[in-house]
Design an enzyme around this catalytic site. Structure first.
Site, PDB file in Angstrom:
ATOM      1  N   LYS A 173       0.847  -1.185   0.000  1.00  0.00           N
ATOM      2  CA  LYS A 173       0.000   0.000   0.000  1.00  0.00           C
ATOM      3  C   LYS A 173       0.887   1.240   0.000  1.00  0.00           C
ATOM      4  CE  LYS A 173      -1.823   3.109   2.244  1.00  0.00           C
ATOM      5  NZ  LYS A 173      -2.013   4.060   1.148  1.00  0.00           N
ATOM      6  N   GLU A 248       9.808   2.350  10.498  1.00  0.00           N
ATOM      7  CA  GLU A 248      10.772   3.446  10.334  1.00  0.00           C
ATOM      8  C   GLU A 248       9.970   4.729  10.433  1.00  0.00           C
ATOM      9  OE1 GLU A 248      13.874   3.542  10.462  1.00  0.00           O
ATOM     10  OE2 GLU A 248      14.231   1.382  10.326  1.00  0.00           O
ATOM     11  N   CYS A 282      13.065  11.867   6.277  1.00  0.00           N
ATOM     12  CA  CYS A 282      13.164  11.552   7.705  1.00  0.00           C
ATOM     13  C   CYS A 282      14.584  11.784   8.205  1.00  0.00           C
ATOM     14  CB  CYS A 282      12.700  10.137   7.993  1.00  0.00           C
ATOM     15  SG  CYS A 282      13.494   8.905   6.968  1.00  0.00           S
ATOM     16  N   GLU A 381       9.241  17.024  14.443  1.00  0.00           N
ATOM     17  CA  GLU A 381       9.583  16.845  13.030  1.00  0.00           C
ATOM     18  C   GLU A 381       8.741  17.813  12.197  1.00  0.00           C
ATOM     19  OE1 GLU A 381       8.493  13.078  10.987  1.00  0.00           O
ATOM     20  OE2 GLU A 381      10.568  13.094  10.304  1.00  0.00           O
TER      21      GLU A 381
HETATM   22  P1  NDP Z   1       1.394   8.865   7.283  1.00  0.00           P
HETATM   23  O1  NDP Z   1       2.100   8.180   8.385  1.00  0.00           O
HETATM   24  O2  NDP Z   1      -0.036   9.212   7.439  1.00  0.00           O
HETATM   25  O3  NDP Z   1       1.482   7.979   5.930  1.00  0.00           O
HETATM   26  C1  NDP Z   1       2.443   6.983   5.692  1.00  0.00           C
HETATM   27  C2  NDP Z   1       1.765   5.780   5.041  1.00  0.00           C
HETATM   28  O4  NDP Z   1       0.824   5.227   5.971  1.00  0.00           O
HETATM   29  C3  NDP Z   1       0.943   6.129   3.791  1.00  0.00           C
HETATM   30  O5  NDP Z   1       1.007   5.062   2.877  1.00  0.00           O
HETATM   31  C4  NDP Z   1      -0.457   6.262   4.354  1.00  0.00           C
HETATM   32  O6  NDP Z   1      -1.478   6.091   3.400  1.00  0.00           O
HETATM   33  C5  NDP Z   1      -0.449   5.121   5.349  1.00  0.00           C
HETATM   34  N1  NDP Z   1      -1.509   5.209   6.336  1.00  0.00           N
HETATM   35  C6  NDP Z   1      -2.132   6.310   6.815  1.00  0.00           C
HETATM   36  N2  NDP Z   1      -3.066   5.956   7.738  1.00  0.00           N
HETATM   37  C7  NDP Z   1      -3.036   4.608   7.837  1.00  0.00           C
HETATM   38  C8  NDP Z   1      -3.748   3.648   8.597  1.00  0.00           C
HETATM   39  N3  NDP Z   1      -4.691   4.003   9.469  1.00  0.00           N
HETATM   40  N4  NDP Z   1      -3.448   2.343   8.436  1.00  0.00           N
HETATM   41  C9  NDP Z   1      -2.511   1.947   7.563  1.00  0.00           C
HETATM   42  N5  NDP Z   1      -1.807   2.820   6.807  1.00  0.00           N
HETATM   43  C10 NDP Z   1      -2.053   4.129   6.952  1.00  0.00           C
HETATM   44  O7  NDP Z   1       2.211  10.155   6.905  1.00  0.00           O
HETATM   45  P2  NDP Z   1       1.690  11.461   6.139  1.00  0.00           P
HETATM   46  O8  NDP Z   1       1.739  11.203   4.708  1.00  0.00           O
HETATM   47  O9  NDP Z   1       0.360  11.917   6.665  1.00  0.00           O
HETATM   48  O10 NDP Z   1       2.760  12.518   6.596  1.00  0.00           O
HETATM   49  C11 NDP Z   1       2.610  13.151   7.864  1.00  0.00           C
HETATM   50  C12 NDP Z   1       3.934  13.334   8.539  1.00  0.00           C
HETATM   51  O11 NDP Z   1       4.550  12.085   8.743  1.00  0.00           O
HETATM   52  C13 NDP Z   1       4.956  14.144   7.771  1.00  0.00           C
HETATM   53  O12 NDP Z   1       4.764  15.498   7.924  1.00  0.00           O
HETATM   54  C14 NDP Z   1       6.232  13.655   8.370  1.00  0.00           C
HETATM   55  O13 NDP Z   1       6.457  14.351   9.574  1.00  0.00           O
HETATM   56  C15 NDP Z   1       5.960  12.209   8.673  1.00  0.00           C
HETATM   57  N6  NDP Z   1       6.464  11.312   7.625  1.00  0.00           N
HETATM   58  C16 NDP Z   1       7.615  10.644   7.874  1.00  0.00           C
HETATM   59  C17 NDP Z   1       8.156   9.859   6.888  1.00  0.00           C
HETATM   60  C18 NDP Z   1       9.435   9.138   7.111  1.00  0.00           C
HETATM   61  O14 NDP Z   1      10.161   8.924   6.161  1.00  0.00           O
HETATM   62  N7  NDP Z   1       9.732   8.704   8.326  1.00  0.00           N
HETATM   63  C19 NDP Z   1       7.545   9.713   5.575  1.00  0.00           C
HETATM   64  C20 NDP Z   1       6.296  10.414   5.440  1.00  0.00           C
HETATM   65  C21 NDP Z   1       5.799  11.187   6.443  1.00  0.00           C
HETATM   66  P3  NDP Z   1      -2.249   7.368   2.784  1.00  0.00           P
HETATM   67  O15 NDP Z   1      -1.250   8.117   2.018  1.00  0.00           O
HETATM   68  O16 NDP Z   1      -3.279   6.730   1.920  1.00  0.00           O
HETATM   69  O17 NDP Z   1      -2.823   8.113   3.942  1.00  0.00           O
END
Ligand code: NDP
Length: 483
Positions: A173, A248, A282, A381
Site C-alpha cells: 500500500k 521506520e 526523515c 519533526e
Molecule cells: P502517514 O504516516 O499518514 O502515511 C504513511 C503511510 O501510511 C501512507 O502510505 C499512508 O497512506 C499510510 N496510512 C495512513 N493511515 C493509515 C492507517 N490508518 N493504516 C494503515 N496505513 C495508513 O504520513 P503522512 O503522509 O500523513 O505525513 C505526515 C507526517 O509524517 C509528515 O509530515 C512527516 O512528519 C511524517 N512522515 C515521515 C516519513 C518518514 O520517512 N519517516 C515519511 C512520510 C511522512 P495514505 O497516504 O493513503 O494516507
C-alpha cells in the site's frame, strides 16, 4: 490523455467505486493521473491473492527469484527518465532528485538480487554423532508493506526487494499521493516475470484499507515507513493480530558545527541536509547546533546559501527546491513557521513572507534562529525546508542538546578534530552518524534505522534486511547409517 490507475490483485487490475485525482503539487489545478481507489474488499482480496501465491514463490529457487529482481532493475533503468518525470510531477522533488531516486531503486533491486546467492543458513556440530544439525532462514509468508510519499520508489524498493528476494509475497500500500510511481515499480516487476499474486498493489487510502491489511489474520509481517502516530497505531493492531512489525518513523536530526569545522563544507552540507527534497526526508537536518565562536559567521553563510537556491517547477533543471508534496504538508510546515513567528524567532532567510510560485505548494529554504531549545519548532519533526539554529557553549552542551529528543535517526558533526568526531559518533543517540557529511543521504548496502522513537524492529537495507524478512528454522537430521 489522462492516465487511469487501479490496484493490481493477483495480476489483475482492479478499480474501486471512488476515483481520486493524482495532483501535481507544483500546479495543483492540474493532475497527472486519476486513481480508482480500493476499499477494504480489494485489500482483503489482495491478502488472499498473496497467500495463494506464497508456496510457489517460496519454492522458486532463490537465484531464480533474484533473476526476476535483476530483470525488473533493467526495465526500471531503461525507463528512469520517464519514471523520474512522473515522480517529480506527482511528488514535487526536482527532476534530478527523482531520476536519481529511480536509479537508487534500480541499484537496490540489483543488490538484493545478489543477496539471493548468499548463504541462507548455518551448520552446527551436534552433540550426537549421527546428527546433521543445521539452521536455515525461511521466508515469513505474506508481508504488508506500507510506504510514504517522500521516497516513492526507493523506500518501496528497499522493502519489497528483500521481501521478494527471500521468498515472501507482498501486499503493497503506497501513499495515496504517489500512485503513478508505485504503478511503474509494480509493473516493472510483473513484466520481469514475477508471478501474479507474489506482489499485489493496493491503491487506497490508508484510513480506508489500513485496518484490513494490518490486522488480517493471514498477514505474517508488516513493514511501515511514515509518521510516528500512524506507525504506533499500526504496531498495536498488527502485533495483536500476531504479525511481526518493522517501523521506520520520524527524525529531528541534529547537525553539530564545532568551532574548528571547515565552515564552507559545513554550510554546504547543512544546506543540502536541510533543504534538498524541500526538507521532506526523515533524515533531513532540522536542528543545527553551532559553537558560539562561529555562530554568527555560520548563520550568515547558511542564510546566504539559502537565498541562492532557486525554488520552482521541479521539471525546470535550474530548480533546487520544488514544492511540498501536498496541501496538508504545506499547512503543517506553515503552522510551524507561524509558531516560530509567535515565539519571535529571527527569520534569517526564507520564511512565509518570502513565498513565491503562484498556486503551487512552495516554501523557500528557511533559516531560523533565536528559538529556545524547548520550542516545538526545535523539538518536533517539521518535514519542510526549515533549519533552526541554536548556539552552544561547548561540545558537551552540543551532545546534550543533540540527544534531547525522543527521536534518534541520524546525526551529523562538523569538525577537524578526529578525536571529537569519534567521541560524537559514540555519544550521540542516533542510528546513523555522519562526520563532515550531511545528515541525509544513505548507501543501500549498510544497515539503516534509528534509535529510540525513530524505529522499531530490526534495521532495513544491507545484509541485515534478512533479519526482518526471514525466520530461522533449525533442523536435526539423523540419516539411516549405511547398511
Ligand atoms: P502517514 O504516516 O499518514 O502515511 C504513511 C503511510 O501510511 C501512507 O502510505 C499512508 O497512506 C499510510 N496510512 C495512513 N493511515 C493509515 C492507517 N490508518 N493504516 C494503515 N496505513 C495508513 O504520513 P503522512 O503522509 O500523513 O505525513 C505526515 C507526517 O509524517 C509528515 O509530515 C512527516 O512528519 C511524517 N512522515 C515521515 C516519513 C518518514 O520517512 N519517516 C515519511 C512520510 C511522512 P495514505 O497516504 O493513503 O494516507
Amino acid at each position: 490523455m489522462t492516465v487511469s490507475l487501479g490496484s493490481i490483485v493477483g495480476g489483475v487490475v482492479r478499480g474501486g467505486a471512488e476515483t481520486s485525482p493524482d495532483l501535481n503539487p507544483a500546479q495543483p489545478d492540474t493532475h497527472v493521473a486519476v486513481v480508482s481507489l480500493a476499499g477494504p474488499e480489494i485489500a482483503a482480496e489482495a491478502v488472499a491473492a498473496a497467500a495463494a501465491a506464497f508456496a510457489a514463490w517460496r519454492d522458486t529457487p532463490a537465484p531464480a527469484r533474484g533473476d526476476v529482481l535483476r530483470r525488473a532493475a533493467d526495465l526500471l533503468d531503461a525507463r528512469a527518465a520517464e519514471i523520474g518525470r512522473d515522480l517529480a510531477s506527482e511528488e514535487g522533488k526536482t527532476l534530478a532528485e527523482a531520476v536519481g531516486e529511480t536509479k537508487r531503486a534500480v541499484a537496490i533491486l540489483r543488490y538484493f538480487a545478489g543477496q539471493t546467492l548468499e548463504p541462507d543458513g548455518e551448520t552446527y556440530a551436534s552433540h550426537t554423532a549421527q546428527t546433521f544439525l543445521y539452521a536455515r532462514r525461511e521466508p515469513l509468508g505474506v508481508v504488508v508493506a506500507i510506504t510514504p510519499w517522500n521516497f516513492p520508489i526507493a523506500i518501496p524498493a528497499w522493502k519489497i526487494a528483500p521481501a521478494l528476494a527471500f521468498g515472501n509475497v507482498v501486499v503493497w500500500k503506497p501513499a495515496e499521493i504517489v500512485p503513478l510511481t508505485a504503478s511503474h515499480f509494480a509493473v516493472a516487476l510483473y513484466e520481469a516475470g514475477l508471478p501474479p499474486g507474489a506482489l499485489n498493489l493496493v491503491l487506497g487510502r490508508g484510513s480506508a484499507v489500513g485496518d484490513t491489511l494490518v490486522a488480517h489474520p493471514d498477514v505474517d509481517a508488516v513493514t511501515f515507513t511514515g509518521s510516528n502516530a500512524v506507525g504506533h497505531a499500526i504496531q498495536l493492531k498488527a502485533t495483536e493480530a500476531g504479525a511481526k512489525v518493522q517501523l521506520e518513523l520520524g527524525g529531528k536530526n541534529p547537525a553539530v558545527v564545532l568551532a574548528d569545522a571547515d565552515l564552507e563544507l559545513a554550510v554546504e552540507h547543512v544546506g543540502r541536509g536541510a533543504f534538498l527534497s524541500a526538507g521532506q526526508k526523515c533524515t533531513a537536518t532540522s536542528r543545527v547546533l553551532v559553537e558560539a565562536a562561529v555562530f554568527d559567521e555560520f548563520a550568515q553563510r547558511l542564510s546566504d546559501l539559502a537565498r541562492t537556491w532557486p525554488v520552482g517547477d521541479p521539471l525546470d533543471e535550474r530548480t533546487k527546491v520544488g514544492p511540498l508534496a501536498s496541501q496538508a504538508q504545506l499547512e503543517t510546515v506553515t503552522g510551524y513557521l507561524e509558531l516560530a513567528a509567535e515565539e519571535s524567532a529571527d527569520v534569517l532567510a526564507g520564511g512565509l513572507d518570502d513565498r513565491q510560485g503562484d498556486g503551487g505548494y512552495f516554501l523557500p529554504p528557511t533559516v531560523l534562529a533565536g528559538l529556545p531549545a524547548t520550542s516545538r519548532v526545535v523539538r518536533e519533526e517539521i518535514f519542510g525546508p526549515v533549519a533552526a539554529l541554536l548556539p552552544v557553549g561547548s561540545y558537551a552542551e552540543a551532545v546534550e542538546l543533540a540527544n534531547d529528543t525522543p527521536y534518534g535517526l541520524t546525526a551529523a558533526v562538523f569538525t577537524r578534530d578526529l578525536g571529537r568526531a569519534l567521541a560524537f559518533a559514540r555519544d550521540v543517540r542516533a542510528g546513523v552518524v555522519k562526520i563532515n557529511q550531511e545528515s541525509a543521504g544513505l548507501e543501500f548496502h549498510v544497515p539503516f534505522g534509528g534509535m529510540r522513537d525513530s524505529s522499531s524492529g530490526s534495521r532495513e537495507q544491507g545484509k541485515v534486511a534478512r533479519d526482518f524478512f526471514t525466520q530461522w528454522k533449525t533442523v536435526y537430521l539423523d540419516a539411516e547409517p549405511p547398511a
